[in-house]
Design an enzyme around this catalytic site. Structure first.
Site, PDB file in Angstrom:
ATOM      1  N   ASP A   1       0.810  -1.233   0.000  1.00 37.72           N
ATOM      2  CA  ASP A   1       0.000   0.000   0.000  1.00 37.72           C
ATOM      3  C   ASP A   1       0.839   1.278   0.000  1.00 37.72           C
ATOM      4  OD1 ASP A   1       0.732  -0.971   2.529  1.00 37.72           O
ATOM      5  OD2 ASP A   1      -0.902   0.044   3.552  1.00 37.72           O
TER       6      ASP A   1
ATOM      7  N   GLU B   1      -0.540  -2.365   5.051  1.00 38.98           N
ATOM      8  CA  GLU B   1       0.421  -2.348   6.162  1.00 38.98           C
ATOM      9  C   GLU B   1       0.335  -1.045   6.929  1.00 38.98           C
ATOM     10  OE1 GLU B   1       3.687  -1.450   8.554  1.00 38.98           O
ATOM     11  OE2 GLU B   1       3.414  -0.404   6.656  1.00 38.98           O
TER      12      GLU B   1
HETATM   13 ZN    ZN Z   1       4.937   3.401   6.218  1.00 38.24          ZN
HETATM   14 ZN    ZN Z   2       6.473   0.903   5.128  1.00 37.85          ZN
END
Ligand code: ZN
Ligand code: ZN
Length: 411
Positions: free
Chosen positions: A86, A144
């Site tokens: 992401d 994440e």
């Molecule tokens: Zn990050």
């Molecule tokens: Zn990262």
């Protein structure tokens, strides 16, 4: 010469040859960044590339995640490599041909490099699959960077959806780009790597009254100010000083008008720690102080703490083995021991289940001023792609073998 020894001599050279391919992949992913849990195109690009290599691919895992297995010629254990997918809500300056085409979204945490390195590793190791043993699993993980309160995603959901099972994964590796290190350097921690993190939300309930008659109400702003001061003492004096922790409130809001006592103040923050028991101590003492403050002032409080990430720890034995593998190819001077940080990372959900080794890949070019992640100025030196691929290939090909001298032998 053993098979693996021969592999080691070729891996760095092949990684260098794959640089243009990784650069092309990285720049394509960089042009099309997608926010957490919206990585639809990213997942498609990854799955197409991995299918093209002939790997066994599962798409749409835990959202847009992709899991690809390279089944090697000889049977053996399964080892995994994780890359996150992401991007961040940051506007990138349009000063490069490969800058973001998704307005307001940027790969400012280097996950584009993480993915390109993992794709490079899949390609390089696929070429060698006749000479390798076991199964190599590439885990491409969405989300994440964190999700709204209460939403489960990222590594936690990947684990729930079985990415460490069937067959069971015996070890997992991953890396993060690090602009504080120069290209060519690899940073590592032998034990604790990153902090565990909680999201906190503290609400102070007072009672409205005219600002000129504060004795008729309970000023939630004054109580919130006292709470902030008291809670910092939990960090300085309420826990074992040998174990670090951070308590930071990043937002505070309350009140409605300059001449009305605020009836409510909401503070949002984060608690970071390196030991779960320290987290429990801090939360217990935080409640005790807030209860005392409530009794003294008449204000009520609500405190919610959501555990986001566990502490990220490297497995000591796996770390030693990983360093021995890296030393077969990298100058030992470039392997830099680092102190643990108070940032956090959901790779810890994997290392809670299986031994893991997570390390840092230098991305600062020579002569370049220091940069930080999560900023529009983050501009990694793409030379890091070759270093990252060499390291990934060494670890995945050599894992589970005993390292001897300059190469390693099968045990
Ligand atoms: Zn990050
Ligand atoms: Zn990262």
């Amino acid at each position: 010469m053993s098979v693996v020894k021969h592999l080691h001599q070729d891996l760095a050279q092949r990684a260098a040859e794959l640089f243009p391919e990784m650069q092309r992949l990285r720049r394509d992913l960089h042009r099309h960044p997608e926010l957490s849990n919206q990585e639809e195109r990213t997942g498609r690009v990854l799955a197409d590339y991995l299918c093209g290599l002939g790997l066994t691919v599962r798409a749409n895992v835990a959202g847009h995640g992709v899991v690809a297995d390279l089944i090697c010629r000889q049977p053996g254990l399964t080892v995994a490599w994780r890359a996150d997918m992401d991007a961040l809500p940051i506007a990138e300056p349009p000063d490069k041909p490969w800058c973001s085409r998704n307005p307001g979204v940027m790969h400012a945490c280097g996950h584009d490099l993480h993915m390109a390195i993992a794709l490079g590793a899949a390609r390089l190791l696929q070429e060698l699959q006749e000479e390798l043993t076991g199964r190599i699993r590439f885990i491409f993980q969405p989300a994440e960077e964190g999700l709204p309160p209460g939403v489960v995603g990222g590594a936690e959901l990947m684990v729930r959806e079985g990415v460490l099972a069937d067959p069971p994964v015996s070890a997992i590796f991953g890396l993060h780009v690090a602009p504080m290190l120069t290209v060519g350097q690899i940073g590592y921690c032998p034990d604790i790597v990153m902090a565990g993190a909680d999201r906190l939300r503290l609400t102070i309930h007072g009672r409205q009254a005219h600002a000129a008659t504060p004795h008729h109400g309970i000023d939630a702003i004054v109580v919130a100010a006292q709470a902030l001061t008291l809670l910092q003492a939990v960090i300085s004096q309420g826990k074992d000083a040998r174990s670090p922790a951070v308590l930071t409130f990043g937002t505070i809001s309350g009140g409605s008008r300059f001449n009305i006592l605020a009836d409510q103040v909401v503070l949002e923050g984060t608690l970071r720690h390196h030991e779960a028991k320290v987290r429990q101590t801090i939360l217990a003492k935080t409640h005790r102080l807030l209860e005392g403050l409530s009794a003294a002032t008449g204000a009520r409080y609500d405190l919610s703490s959501e555990a986001l990430y566990p502490v990220l720890r490297n497995d000591p034995a796996l770390t030693e083995q990983a360093l021995a593998l890296l030393r077969t190819t990298f100058d030992p001077q470039t392997l830099v021991p680092m102190r643990p940080v108070m940032g956090s990372e959901d790779f810890s959900f994997y290392t809670q289940q299986v031994p893991g080794f997570y390390f840092f890949l230098g991305t600062r070019g020579p002569g370049v001023a220091s940069q930080t992640l999560h900023s529009p100025d983050f501009d990694p030196d793409e030379g890091a792609l070759t270093v990252g691929l060499t390291a990934a290939a060494l670890l995945l090909a050599g894992w589970g073998k005993e390292v001897k001298g300059e190469g390693c032998e099968k045990v």
